[in-house]
Design an enzyme around this catalytic site. Sequence first.
Site: not given
Length: 252
Positions: A8-10, A96, A98, A166, A172, A211, A233
Amino acid sequence: MRPLVAGNWKMNGLGESLGELSALKAALAQNPPACEVLICPPATLIARAVQTVGAGPGAFAIGGQDCHARDHGAFTGDISAAMLKDAGASAVILGHSERRQSHGETDADVAAKAVAAWGAGLKAVICIGETLAQREAGTQDAVCGGQITGSVPQGATAANTVLAYEPVWAIGTGKTPTPDQIAAMHGHIRACLLARLGEGGRVIPILYGGSVKPDNAAQILNLPDVGGALVGGASLKARDFLAILAGVNQSA
């Protein structure tokens, strides 16, 4: 089923980032992974990413990071599942944490988007997970179970749906649940899927995200009911992502 490792590049990546996909494809052509690979770049890069990856040895799937529940309309700034499909995507991340936190998405919103994704021929990667406060309060099972009930529509199958667990407090942060905690939650998620979907819930892949690193990927992928990983990431650079895929190969 082969494990799935999704990146996932976000909100990261410009045209120059496509070189990372070329490098990833070249490396996978030389050393095929023991899993399916999916990269979800921002929507602005999906069509170009599909062209970059192409077909043949080393090729992998490209997906989106969100879609609207409607297939068209006056929804400025949104993107429909049909648009993602038209751009070449084969899957889409939904729910997600976020988006649940920053955009106020509810379980019902996520379920409606999943149905839209299926209708467009996309696989829905539905995310669930608890916050640190919920984990410390001991309510993580109830939280995740409720998200499954509310976010996973009836009709979910292994062909159209992947679940991604998640823990919000591990995304992160460098913090990772213990293997026992991951195994316990994935077992609980499997039980919830069986309760909701019957025997079909036995084969829906459950990814772990939060992570995931080269030094823990093999251990995590070896845990019961862990059917892959959702990587943040570390998926932005081919070298870092390949190191995680090497860990998956070790677990095979």
